[in-house]
Design a protein around this motif. Structure first.
Motif, PDB file in Angstrom:
ATOM      1  N   MET A   1       0.853  -1.195   0.000  1.00 50.32           N
ATOM      2  CA  MET A   1       0.000   0.000   0.000  1.00 50.32           C
ATOM      3  C   MET A   1       0.883   1.238   0.000  1.00 50.32           C
ATOM      4  N   LYS A   2       0.467   2.234  -0.705  1.00 50.31           N
ATOM      5  CA  LYS A   2       1.212   3.490  -0.741  1.00 50.31           C
ATOM      6  C   LYS A   2       1.356   4.063   0.658  1.00 50.31           C
ATOM      7  N   LYS A   3       2.577   4.502   0.989  1.00 52.26           N
ATOM      8  CA  LYS A   3       2.807   5.075   2.310  1.00 52.26           C
ATOM      9  C   LYS A   3       2.106   6.427   2.435  1.00 52.26           C
ATOM     10  N   ILE A   4       1.427   6.630   3.543  1.00 56.49           N
ATOM     11  CA  ILE A   4       0.793   7.914   3.835  1.00 56.49           C
ATOM     12  C   ILE A   4       1.304   8.361   5.185  1.00 56.49           C
ATOM     13  N   TYR A   5       2.055   9.432   5.226  1.00 52.31           N
ATOM     14  CA  TYR A   5       2.574   9.912   6.498  1.00 52.31           C
ATOM     15  C   TYR A   5       1.421  10.358   7.380  1.00 52.31           C
ATOM     16  N   ILE A   6       1.570  10.082   8.669  1.00 49.51           N
ATOM     17  CA  ILE A   6       0.504  10.420   9.607  1.00 49.51           C
ATOM     18  C   ILE A   6       0.173  11.904   9.566  1.00 49.51           C
ATOM     19  N   TYR A   7       1.212  12.745   9.424  1.00 46.31           N
ATOM     20  CA  TYR A   7       0.914  14.176   9.436  1.00 46.31           C
ATOM     21  C   TYR A   7       0.150  14.596   8.203  1.00 46.31           C
ATOM     22  N   ALA A   8       0.152  13.762   7.176  1.00 43.84           N
ATOM     23  CA  ALA A   8      -0.595  14.087   5.963  1.00 43.84           C
ATOM     24  C   ALA A   8      -2.072  13.773   6.095  1.00 43.84           C
ATOM     25  N   ILE A   9      -2.443  13.052   7.152  1.00 43.29           N
ATOM     26  CA  ILE A   9      -3.859  12.797   7.391  1.00 43.29           C
ATOM     27  C   ILE A   9      -4.268  13.403   8.724  1.00 43.29           C
ATOM     28  N   ASP A  30       5.456   8.609  12.474  1.00 45.17           N
ATOM     29  CA  ASP A  30       4.962   9.392  11.334  1.00 45.17           C
ATOM     30  C   ASP A  30       5.311   8.789   9.991  1.00 45.17           C
ATOM     31  N   ARG A  31       5.801   7.549   9.980  1.00 49.78           N
ATOM     32  CA  ARG A  31       6.110   6.910   8.702  1.00 49.78           C
ATOM     33  C   ARG A  31       5.470   5.531   8.601  1.00 49.78           C
ATOM     34  N   LEU A  32       4.328   5.372   9.219  1.00 49.21           N
ATOM     35  CA  LEU A  32       3.541   4.162   9.083  1.00 49.21           C
ATOM     36  C   LEU A  32       2.524   4.348   7.961  1.00 49.21           C
ATOM     37  N   PHE A  38      -3.026   0.927  12.213  1.00 48.80           N
ATOM     38  CA  PHE A  38      -4.082   0.240  12.939  1.00 48.80           C
ATOM     39  C   PHE A  38      -3.747  -1.221  13.243  1.00 48.80           C
ATOM     40  N   ALA A  39      -2.548  -1.651  12.904  1.00 54.38           N
ATOM     41  CA  ALA A  39      -2.237  -3.076  12.998  1.00 54.38           C
ATOM     42  C   ALA A  39      -1.962  -3.545  14.411  1.00 54.38           C
ATOM     43  N   THR A  40      -1.400  -2.688  15.240  1.00 53.81           N
ATOM     44  CA  THR A  40      -0.990  -3.120  16.567  1.00 53.81           C
ATOM     45  C   THR A  40      -1.678  -2.297  17.656  1.00 53.81           C
TER      46      THR A  40
END
Length: 609
Positions: A1-9, A30-32, A38-40
């Motif tokens: 899946m395309k990485k989406i930085y947390i700060y971007a959402i 910030d790089r999940l 949501f995995a852990t």
């Protein structure tokens, strides 16, 4: 899946702190990827913390809506004057605000962002691979918490802006077109029913009470039940219950947004919810405390003083239903502390929260009578040698401060009162040439009324933080019940039962026919409202109470205080109007931000804006 930085959402998950100990105090890596976040369980709990983070930290009212949801409630009510020039309460009080004002937009957006964050969390928490703790289904619990918090955010919007746009249960995609979110406002009653149903539904998946230390600061059944009472009380109140001033408050299709029919059933519903809380959660009790009264201090007064002072200072006491743990209270403490020119550290503050003369005179006398009663013994003239409950010596004080009830001494700092820190010899004076008076202060760091707020200030002064920030306590539930029960049925015996419990804890005579009792007031509604004003002073209720009762046009026109340009011998104790305020009918509700109106054509503006 395309990485989406947390700060971007960030619009989906608001960064912040909320919780107990180390839980709910961190921000996800910030790089999940979105799914990885949501995995852990550890990361899910951090995202749940962000769901909580939009809850208002009312200890930060010095900077209301400054990137947060703290309100301007104390300084914009008749309780106090917030003398900081930068405080948004000054804009509200002067009428210098409108639908384009930044704070108006901030509050609206942050709460809706919190709603969206909650919906996204609920939709994705099921992806957690290890949210099963020894057979306990944490996914369901976390989802229920987010659902409850979302309902609370809707309630905060409802009491501030009126009828809302309900977004539904599913999260809205970040790239959704305007047409997908262009919805009209639901009616006020529809909003109430939705919020109550959401609170009830969320409660089903939560424990009744905290199960351990880590649960404090989380919502549970009791917390959501308490918020349900607030929602129903607001709905039953005159502002939204048959308010004919809102006859033309309609959607573009003609839908009436506020019912034009007064309904006693709404009061009955609120009363039933409050009584149900009291009977369902008997583990909560009014906080009480006893000690040995100093020589010359009445023992009943002293015990009551300890109780009403320390209920705000004792973390998670028997009365606290919901609170934010480990809150930064230093800003609030600094605002309350007088700017003693002979003080230092936590004993030298800013004097910004200047309590009003109206509130000073709202507190009862020690004999339980209001100051407006000609037989109460209250007078504005003369001086008496008197010993306050927390003082070590007798002092000559103005008669307005003599023989008052415990909540007055816990709530107000006045001239010739020993400072709150028991380890200092400081005695506060707000006279012109006093140690906290205007003459020696070159900026605005002086009390504008000759008083400062004392309630909720720690005994070591302002510099010690890390206490709980109380959202709801049992005395509020009692007062909610008393008000609703009276409005539903003035002869309901429970009205006096629970009103008297509040008065008993405050150390003043009860209403009734027994020995030492006071006669039941002829205007019991006014007595109930006065008790609420005093008991919940400085707890962000008064602003909303005067509005839901539709009396703010009377109460919020001015602030009285003492003549701080003089000393005692020349007129300091003369009562003068310190501030003239602007309050128009439109101010009962905040305006919908102009930008939102422009983006969503179906969104009608609030009356008068």
């Amino acid at each position: 899946m395309k990485k989406i930085y947390i700060y971007a959402i960030a619009a989906l998950f608001v960064t912040g702190n909320y919780g107990c100990k180390k839980f709910l105090e961190q921000v996800p890596n910030d790089r999940l990827t979105f799914d990885e976040s949501f995995a852990t369980r550890s990361t899910v709990e951090q995202l749940l913390a962000n769901v909580y983070s939009t809850l208002p930290d009312e200890m930060q009212q010095r900077f209301p809506a400054n990137g947060n949801t703290a309100g301007a409630w104390t300084g914009a009510s008749d309780e106090a004057n917030y003398t900081l020039p930068s405080s948004f309460s000054n804009n509200i009080n002067s009428g210098n605000w409108d639908a384009t004002t930044g704070q108006v937009n901030t509050m609206w957006q942050l709460y809706y962002r919190g709603i969206q964050a909650s919906s996204n969390f609920m939709a994705n928490v099921g992806k957690c691979t290890d949210c099963n703790n020894n057979g306990v289904d944490l996914v369901s619990r976390y989802r229920a918490e987010a659902k409850g918090i979302r309902a609370i955010y809707y309630y905060y919007l409802l009491r501030q802006y009126g009828p809302l746009v309900l977004l539904g249960n599913d999260p809205i995609a970040a790239d959704a077109p305007i047409s997908a979110i262009s919805k009209p406002r639901s009616t006020f009653d529809e909003c109430v029913d939705y919020i109550v149903a959401e609170l009830d539904g969320a409660a089903e998946g939560l424990p009744a009470l905290p199960q351990g230390d880590s649960d404090y600061g989380h919502v549970n059944k009791a917390v959501l039940h308490a918020y349900k009472i607030q929602v129903l009380l607001t709905a039953a109140s005159p502002l939204f219950n048959g308010n004919t001033a809102y006859a033309d408050f309609k959607n573009a299709d003609g839908t009436q947004l506020v019912s034009q029919t007064v309904s006693t059933a709404k009061w009955t519903r609120a009363a039933a919810a409050a009584k149900s809380f009291i009977t369902t959660y008997p583990n909560y009790s009014l906080f009480k405390k006893t000690g040995t009264a100093p020589a010359g201090v009445d023992q009943t007064l002293y015990n009551a003083f300890l109780a009403v002072r320390d209920v705000m200072l004792t973390d998670w006491n028997s009365e606290v239903i919901f609170a934010k743990p480990n809150a930064d209270i230093t800003n609030l403490g600094y605002n309350m502390s007088p700017n003693h020119n002979n003080g230092s550290g936590g004993d030298k503050g800013g004097s910004f929260l200047s309590a009003s003369q109206q509130l000073v005179e709202a507190y009862f006398m020690a004999n339980g009578k209001p100051t407006t009663d000609n037989t109460s013994g209250f007078t504005r003239t003369g001086f008496t040698d008197y010993k306050a409950p927390d003082d070590n010596i007798i002092r000559s004080v103005q008669n307005m401060y003599v023989g008052r009830e415990a909540r007055f001494y816990a709530g107000i700092t006045y001239t010739n009162r020993k400072w709150i820190n028991p380890n200092t010899t400081l005695v506060t004076s707000f006279e012109f040439n006093g140690n906290a008076g205007k003459s020696s202060i070159g900026n605005d760091d002086y009390s504008s009324t000759g008083y400062t707020q004392r309630k909720n200030l720690g005994l070591s002064g302002w510099s010690t933080g890390g206490r709980t920030n109380i959202f709801i306590r049992l005395s509020e539930i009692y007062l909610d019940y008393v008000e609703a029960a009276y409005e539903a049925n003035p002869s309901d015996p429970d009205v006096l039962v629970y009103l008297n419990l509040i008065r008993e804890r405050a150390g003043i005579p009860q209403y009734g026919t027994g020995a030492n009792a006071l006669p039941v007031p002829a205007d019991l509604r006014a007595a109930i409202r006065l008790e609420r004003q005093v008991e919940l002073a400085f707890e962000s209720h008064r602003y909303f109470d005067t509005r839901r009762w539709k009396i703010a046009a009377t109460t919020d026109k001015f602030i009285n205080g003492l003549d701080i340009t003089k000393n005692a011998a020349t007129g300091f104790y003369n009562i003068v109007q310190q501030e003239s305020r602007v309050f128009d009918a439109k101010h009962y509700l905040w305006p919908i931000p102009n930008g939102e109106i422009q983006k969503v054509p179906l969104l009608v503006q609030n009356p008068g804006w």
